[in-house]
Scaffold this motif. Structure first.
Motif, PDB file in Angstrom:
ATOM      1  N   LEU A 260      35.682   5.324  68.068  1.00 51.55           N
ATOM      2  CA  LEU A 260      34.623   4.565  67.399  1.00 51.55           C
ATOM      3  C   LEU A 260      33.573   4.037  68.368  1.00 51.55           C
ATOM      4  CD1 LEU A 260      36.585   2.608  64.649  1.00 51.55           C
ATOM      5  CD2 LEU A 260      34.958   4.494  64.338  1.00 51.55           C
ATOM      6  N   GLU A 261      33.908   3.992  69.653  1.00 50.25           N
ATOM      7  CA  GLU A 261      32.905   3.561  70.626  1.00 50.25           C
ATOM      8  C   GLU A 261      31.741   4.559  70.701  1.00 50.25           C
ATOM      9  OE1 GLU A 261      33.744   3.562  74.861  1.00 50.25           O
ATOM     10  OE2 GLU A 261      35.255   5.092  74.532  1.00 50.25           O
ATOM     11  N   HIS A 262      31.952   5.763  70.187  1.00 53.36           N
ATOM     12  CA  HIS A 262      30.899   6.783  70.181  1.00 53.36           C
ATOM     13  C   HIS A 262      30.036   6.694  68.932  1.00 53.36           C
ATOM     14  CE1 HIS A 262      32.479   8.683  73.767  1.00 53.36           C
ATOM     15  NE2 HIS A 262      33.677   8.649  73.221  1.00 53.36           N
ATOM     16  N   ASP A 263      30.197   5.636  68.161  1.00 50.48           N
ATOM     17  CA  ASP A 263      29.435   5.285  66.972  1.00 50.48           C
ATOM     18  C   ASP A 263      28.532   6.388  66.422  1.00 50.48           C
ATOM     19  OD1 ASP A 263      28.728   3.594  64.924  1.00 50.48           O
ATOM     20  OD2 ASP A 263      27.027   2.763  66.021  1.00 50.48           O
ATOM     21  N   GLY A 264      29.104   7.191  65.547  1.00 53.40           N
ATOM     22  CA  GLY A 264      28.325   8.194  64.837  1.00 53.40           C
ATOM     23  C   GLY A 264      28.150   9.512  65.568  1.00 53.40           C
ATOM     24  N   GLU A 265      28.562   9.613  66.801  1.00 49.47           N
ATOM     25  CA  GLU A 265      28.431  10.854  67.560  1.00 49.47           C
ATOM     26  C   GLU A 265      29.758  11.602  67.500  1.00 49.47           C
ATOM     27  OE1 GLU A 265      27.216   9.807  71.502  1.00 49.47           O
ATOM     28  OE2 GLU A 265      25.666   8.460  70.750  1.00 49.47           O
ATOM     29  N   ARG A 266      29.962  12.309  66.383  1.00 45.61           N
ATOM     30  CA  ARG A 266      31.252  12.980  66.167  1.00 45.61           C
ATOM     31  C   ARG A 266      31.574  13.999  67.253  1.00 45.61           C
ATOM     32  NH1 ARG A 266      33.570  11.802  61.173  1.00 45.61           N
ATOM     33  NH2 ARG A 266      32.093  10.968  59.689  1.00 45.61           N
ATOM     34  N   ASP A 267      30.589  14.686  67.782  1.00 50.63           N
ATOM     35  CA  ASP A 267      30.854  15.685  68.816  1.00 50.63           C
ATOM     36  C   ASP A 267      31.401  15.046  70.084  1.00 50.63           C
ATOM     37  OD1 ASP A 267      30.036  17.677  67.127  1.00 50.63           O
ATOM     38  OD2 ASP A 267      27.991  17.763  67.922  1.00 50.63           O
ATOM     39  N   ALA A 268      30.879  13.885  70.462  1.00 48.80           N
ATOM     40  CA  ALA A 268      31.334  13.204  71.670  1.00 48.80           C
ATOM     41  C   ALA A 268      32.747  12.658  71.490  1.00 48.80           C
ATOM     42  CB  ALA A 268      30.375  12.068  72.028  1.00 48.80           C
ATOM     43  N   ALA A 269      33.132  12.374  70.252  1.00 49.71           N
ATOM     44  CA  ALA A 269      34.431  11.758  69.985  1.00 49.71           C
ATOM     45  C   ALA A 269      35.446  12.740  69.398  1.00 49.71           C
ATOM     46  CB  ALA A 269      34.233  10.594  69.022  1.00 49.71           C
ATOM     47  N   SER A 270      35.093  14.007  69.296  1.00 45.81           N
ATOM     48  CA  SER A 270      35.928  14.956  68.553  1.00 45.81           C
ATOM     49  C   SER A 270      37.357  15.060  69.089  1.00 45.81           C
ATOM     50  CB  SER A 270      35.270  16.331  68.503  1.00 45.81           C
ATOM     51  OG  SER A 270      35.174  16.872  69.805  1.00 45.81           O
ATOM     52  N   SER A 271      37.536  15.006  70.403  1.00 55.33           N
ATOM     53  CA  SER A 271      38.895  15.135  70.927  1.00 55.33           C
ATOM     54  C   SER A 271      39.752  13.922  70.535  1.00 55.33           C
ATOM     55  CB  SER A 271      38.891  15.320  72.443  1.00 55.33           C
ATOM     56  OG  SER A 271      38.308  14.202  73.070  1.00 55.33           O
ATOM     57  N   TRP A 272      39.177  12.729  70.533  1.00 53.09           N
ATOM     58  CA  TRP A 272      39.940  11.541  70.145  1.00 53.09           C
ATOM     59  C   TRP A 272      40.161  11.499  68.638  1.00 53.09           C
ATOM     60  CZ3 TRP A 272      43.030   9.364  73.229  1.00 53.09           C
ATOM     61  CH2 TRP A 272      42.747   9.325  74.600  1.00 53.09           C
ATOM     62  N   ILE A 273      39.242  12.051  67.886  1.00 51.49           N
ATOM     63  CA  ILE A 273      39.445  12.159  66.434  1.00 51.49           C
ATOM     64  C   ILE A 273      40.627  13.088  66.162  1.00 51.49           C
ATOM     65  CG2 ILE A 273      38.440  13.016  64.279  1.00 51.49           C
ATOM     66  CD1 ILE A 273      35.705  11.988  65.349  1.00 51.49           C
ATOM     67  N   GLU A 274      40.735  14.172  66.921  1.00 48.69           N
ATOM     68  CA  GLU A 274      41.863  15.095  66.779  1.00 48.69           C
ATOM     69  C   GLU A 274      43.177  14.428  67.177  1.00 48.69           C
ATOM     70  OE1 GLU A 274      42.165  18.266  65.539  1.00 48.69           O
ATOM     71  OE2 GLU A 274      40.146  17.849  64.805  1.00 48.69           O
ATOM     72  N   VAL A 275      43.168  13.665  68.265  1.00 48.03           N
ATOM     73  CA  VAL A 275      44.372  12.942  68.687  1.00 48.03           C
ATOM     74  C   VAL A 275      44.793  11.974  67.583  1.00 48.03           C
ATOM     75  CG1 VAL A 275      45.247  11.209  70.328  1.00 48.03           C
ATOM     76  CG2 VAL A 275      43.965  13.186  71.170  1.00 48.03           C
TER      77      VAL A 275
END
Length: 156
Positions: free
Chosen positions: A47-62
């Protein structure tokens, strides 16, 4: 009149603290609780990547895979509760509730991630708090068995 004390007696057929069923149930629900806690950590990281799903995609997968593992462990706990701890209806109902909460969390999380329904975060986060409450309560409850029985034969 003699003072009445309350003591804890195990119900007939109820597993005591040393039984493998209760131990396994405690391990499964304890690991589930740990994963539920980690879900919050992983969500905070992405969530620290606020709206930037590509930057956070690996943590979203985790986060997603952690939820899947938690769900599998919770289902295994229901099976243990049903097979080995059937007299402990509190554990059977509680572990079933945990599975239902995790299923709802996973479904809503999928809608948020896959369909970009970010407004559902307002439901997802409070539901996560309820899930955490049940996940922490279950292993603690599993350690305490039996029912309170009034013992009027004792005098203190």
């Amino acid at each position: 009149m003699a003072p009445t004390s309350t003591r804890v007696e195990s119900e007939p057929g109820t597993a005591n603290a040393a039984t493998p069923g209760r131990r396994l149930f405690g391990i499964l629900t304890g690991l589930t609780a740990l994963l539920v806690l980690l879900q919050g950590l992983w969500a905070g990281i992405f969530l620290e990547h606020d709206g930037e799903r590509d930057a956070a995609s690996s943590w979203i997968e985790v986060h997603a895979h952690g939820g899947e593992v938690a769900l599998v462990l919770a289902v295994a706990a229901v099976v243990v509760a049903f097979v080995k701890l059937r007299p402990r209806r509190d554990l059977l109902i509680g572990s079933t509730a945990l599975v239902v909460l995790l299923l709802l969390e996973s479904y809503i999380g999928g809608l948020i991630a896959d369909d970009s329904l970010d407004s559902l975060t307002a439901v997802h986060v409070p539901l996560a708090m309820a899930t955490m409450a049940v996940a922490v309560w279950l292993p603690l409850r599993a350690r305490h068995g039996g029912t309170a029985v009034a013992d009027s034969s004792r005098t203190d």
